[in-house]
Design a protein around this motif. Structure first.
Motif, PDB file in Angstrom:
ATOM      1  N   MET A 227       0.933  -1.082  -0.070  1.00 44.83           N
ATOM      2  CA  MET A 227       0.193   0.086  -0.142  1.00 44.83           C
ATOM      3  C   MET A 227       0.847   1.280   0.058  1.00 44.83           C
ATOM      4  O   MET A 227       0.599   2.189  -0.625  1.00 44.83           O
ATOM      5  N   THR A 228       1.991   1.249   0.754  1.00 36.49           N
ATOM      6  CA  THR A 228       2.830   2.534   0.832  1.00 36.49           C
ATOM      7  C   THR A 228       3.498   2.504  -0.507  1.00 36.49           C
ATOM      8  O   THR A 228       3.787   4.096  -0.962  1.00 36.49           O
ATOM      9  N   GLY A 233      -3.654   4.323  -1.005  1.00 32.73           N
ATOM     10  CA  GLY A 233      -4.357   3.842   0.345  1.00 32.73           C
ATOM     11  C   GLY A 233      -5.351   2.415   0.444  1.00 32.73           C
ATOM     12  O   GLY A 233      -6.199   2.519   1.045  1.00 32.73           O
ATOM     13  N   THR A 249      -8.070  -1.300   2.933  1.00 37.24           N
ATOM     14  CA  THR A 249      -7.657  -0.061   2.700  1.00 37.24           C
ATOM     15  C   THR A 249      -7.554   0.573   4.118  1.00 37.24           C
ATOM     16  O   THR A 249      -7.195   0.096   5.045  1.00 37.24           O
ATOM     17  N   ASP A 250      -7.031   2.155   3.965  1.00 32.34           N
ATOM     18  CA  ASP A 250      -6.471   2.924   5.068  1.00 32.34           C
ATOM     19  C   ASP A 250      -7.678   2.720   6.227  1.00 32.34           C
ATOM     20  O   ASP A 250      -7.550   2.610   7.332  1.00 32.34           O
ATOM     21  N   HIS A 314      -9.545   5.750  -7.409  1.00 33.91           N
ATOM     22  CA  HIS A 314      -9.426   6.669  -6.195  1.00 33.91           C
ATOM     23  C   HIS A 314     -10.380   7.879  -6.368  1.00 33.91           C
ATOM     24  O   HIS A 314     -10.456   8.449  -7.528  1.00 33.91           O
TER      25      HIS A 314
END
Length: 324
Positions: A227-228, A233, A249-250, A314
């Motif tokens: 993800m990073t 996110g 997800t975040d 997104h």
């Protein structure tokens, strides 16, 4: 205080008179209106709108509205038509002539030539007994009882009535043609509406190596690294056969931490949202945005016909593309 009151009363009187003028049009949407629509629908050329003065300004707007709603149209100034621009009009065109009096000299001058060339004429007048109305194959009756101008001179109620009749004509034709929102967007590709209606998910999604993706059974700490790296996110979670298993997800991470889950020991299977909401690449971006709004989410996985992840979309992509 008295002056303020007078100004307000004047404005209200104007609005009331113009509203009455519009209301009076309802009973005049008759066989002539139907005939005008039929003539335009049968037209093999374009609709040419002509008008002098204030009628010309209204005519310009009517031509623009027709053109953007599926009826090819343009405006020609009648005075210029008498000095060469008549050559822009062909036998296959339909002419809509605007004149409140129905006897505007610059337009009446064109009538013999329009008739000689066999061009279909539709009039929009405030006088159904005028030379223009009598020469037309169909007359749209835009007469008003009174101008909003207290002197009954400045075109006000009459121009409003003509404008409304033009809109009524354009929308009736739009519906008769089955004109769609996507058709409208093709006439407005540079505007916000065009972007909303023409952009598809595949045009703005993150695909290929830019798609965050981990296999089922991946340790959560490795999923967080993915993800990073990808910076969206989120990450898709896939089955061994490539089908979508879920999404993380975040937001899922925050909920995971709230539950006291040890992120160093957990597997992505333990914390992911199973499957999650998805979209197809050929879906309109505006449709994907509605799914985000309806479900209060900021990211969607894009899947192919076999439910295999091929991209991510997104909410920020929507903003950058001008869909929002």
């Amino acid at each position: 205080m008295s002056q303020s009151s007078d100004l307000i009363k004047s404005a209200q009187r104007t609005i009331q008179l113009e509203r009455e003028a519009i209301d009076a049009l309802l009973t005049r949407i008759d066989a002539d209106f139907v005939r005008a629509c039929e003539l335009i629908l049968a037209c093999k050329g374009r609709v040419v709108v002509v008008g002098m003065g204030k009628s010309g300004h209204v005519g310009n707007k009517i031509a623009a509205t027709l053109a953007s709603t599926g009826t090819p149209s343009f405006f020609v100034h009648p005075a210029e038509a008498s000095h060469g621009d008549m050559g822009m009009i062909t036998r296959e065109d339909v002419v809509i002539a605007l004149s409140n009096s129905g006897s505007t000299a610059e337009i009446v001058t064109l009538l013999p030539l329009i008739k000689r060339l066999g061009i279909t004429l539709i009039s929009l007048t405030g006088n159904p007994d005028s030379p223009l109305a009598k020469a037309a194959a169909a007359n749209l009756d835009a007469r008003v009882a009174q101008e909003a101008c207290p002197l009954n001179l400045a075109p006000t109620s009459s121009t409003t009535a003509a404008l409304v009749l033009g809109d009524a004509l354009a929308i009736a034709l739009l519906e008769a043609r089955g004109f769609t929102a996507e058709d409208f967007a093709f006439s407005h590709p540079g505007g916000a509406l065009g972007r909303r209606l023409l952009l598809k998910v595949e045009n703005i999604m993150h695909g290929g190596d830019n798609l965050p993706s981990v296999s089922r059974g991946t340790p959560l700490r490795e999923a967080l690294l993915e993800m990073t790296r990808k910076g969206l996110g989120m990450t898709a979670v896939v089955e061994d056969d490539g089908h979508l298993a879920g999404i993380f997800t975040d937001g899922d991470l925050r909920r995971t931490l709230d539950k006291g889950v040890d992120v160093r020991q957990a597997s992505i299977d333990d914390v992911m949202t199973v499957h999650g909401k998805t979209v197809r690449p050929d879906m309109l971006a505006a449709e994907a945005l509605k799914i985000m709004d309806d479900h209060k989410i900021n990211v969607l996985v894009v899947v192919d016909a076999d439910d295999r992840p091929i991209g991510a979309l997104h909410i920020h992509d929507m903003t950058r593309a001008g869909v929002i």
